[in-house]
Design an enzyme around this catalytic site. Sequence first.
Site, PDB file in Angstrom:
ATOM      1  N   LYS A  77      21.157   8.035  52.652  1.00 11.85           N
ATOM      2  CA  LYS A  77      21.680   7.114  53.675  1.00 11.85           C
ATOM      3  C   LYS A  77      22.877   7.754  54.351  1.00 11.85           C
ATOM      4  O   LYS A  77      23.734   8.339  53.671  1.00 11.85           O
ATOM      5  CB  LYS A  77      22.080   5.805  52.995  1.00 11.85           C
ATOM      6  N   SER A 152      20.891  -3.155  54.975  1.00  9.71           N
ATOM      7  CA  SER A 152      21.260  -2.140  55.946  1.00  9.71           C
ATOM      8  C   SER A 152      20.656  -0.762  55.671  1.00  9.71           C
ATOM      9  O   SER A 152      20.578   0.066  56.561  1.00  9.71           O
ATOM     10  CB  SER A 152      22.778  -2.001  55.982  1.00  9.71           C
ATOM     11  N   SER A 176      21.867  -4.670  50.556  1.00  7.45           N
ATOM     12  CA  SER A 176      21.320  -3.642  51.437  1.00  7.45           C
ATOM     13  C   SER A 176      20.356  -2.655  50.800  1.00  7.45           C
ATOM     14  O   SER A 176      19.721  -1.879  51.504  1.00  7.45           O
ATOM     15  CB  SER A 176      22.458  -2.855  52.084  1.00  7.45           C
TER      16      SER A 176
END
Length: 487
Positions: A77, A152, A176
């Site tokens: 990420k 997210s 997330s």
Amino acid sequence: MHSLSAVEIRKRFVNGDVSATEIANHFIDRIQRLEPQVGAFLEVFEAPMLEQADRLDAKRRGKEPLGLLAGVPVGVKDLLNLKGYATTCGSKILKNFVSPFDATAVRQIREADALFVGKLNLDEFAMGSSGEHSAYKVTKNPWDLSLVPGGSSAGSAAAVAAEMAVLSLGTDTGGSIRLPASFCGICGFKPTYGRVSRFGVVALASSFDQVGPFAYRCEDLEAIMQVIGKHCKRDSTSLPDPDFTSVSFAERFGTSFRVGVPWQFLEGLPNESRAIFDRSLSHLKALGGTVVEVDLSLLTSSIAVYYILMTAETSTNLARFDGIRYGLRSSKASTLDEVYDLSREEGFGDEVKRRILLGTFVLSSGYQEAYYKKAQKVRQLIMNQFETAFQGCDVVATPVSTGGAFAFGAKKDPLSMYLEDIYTVGANLAGLPALSIPSGHLADGRPIGLQLMAPQRHDAEVLAVGRAFQAITNYIQERPTMKGGAL
Ligand code: GLN
């Protein structure tokens, strides 16, 4: 190859059945084919991955010891620093920021001989539940390209679901990791707060943030947790515990365990999701589980408490992006005040601005007692309620969300987006380990996840239950169909 487990890929590489270069080429090929449709990556490390693979092949030829993730393609990420590459956090304000160092978790994965496939898309500064708030691109759900992947950690989930990476790292502040895992039909694990180092991870809400992995299989989550579930001297909240080690379900629970369900909190769960949840409970019963009711009624306040505390922490953490030290500096600014104002105005998106405003408000004098301090107290009460609940059960089970992935643009009102986190934020408020695991599909094919939580530090137990659950179900046999696109 792309459907194999990380454990199996490593084994084949170590045994000499396949070279790291072959693995890298296979995944690059797959990324070239699928990425234009899915949009999971902010940067694909094509050439660097081949170089890494080349070095790894040499290492194997030289009979050097090989790490726990040798030859396994892993995505990261873009909230974690990876030396020499941009860390944008999905924000324009960090567009040109290049990381001078590795986050601890990234370094550990590098030292475990994994292959980095690239940096993955996210909601700006990890604020969001759908993946729609990235400043750069839209990531799509590999099951159906007209649906959001969840956020997210949108790219981290989509890349693994579409088998463009075998494992990936995400972060989970309020859900997330678990929400996108559920929407994309894969496993996602949020470890106990402090279990994985936050060093080198751009801070969102420091008392909630936790790094964790995505994979199709729990055994792969266990494998990567052995690499990243370690104490880190550079993170003051890192647990002092010994390294993560997995336990087997039989060893830990024998033939019986107790599954707590907060029925009162789950009132209002739509029928179709309820039926899937009931079926998950029957699988847990087949493993020897006894379902008991637990009282987590305070979780009805969890969204309010979470969004007060997280915005307070976020507004403080994001104060460092001021146009002076790093990131974007507005070219229109001519005074110091304008540097701050215009850089932040141009660099941050709407959701980030909304949260800075809200967080500043709840921390301002006159309101601090009414909002921030009150929310802190309720947070403690929620922790206490979890503690009491765990006196009567080994794991708590809930759905991950009320439904499956939704269409782009479906949640226009920020509050309706925040409500997507209703079942996930509790674990962050209490710092608990929580797993999202595929538990079936809605009639229209959208995947649905089951959430399993345990007391702090019981990470290995949650994964053991997850692994046993996967051993008797076959939900991950079905793979994304790229509806609206081409496989
Ligand atoms: N959806 C939640 C939020 O927007 C969770 C974010 C996260 O876990 N990073 O705050």
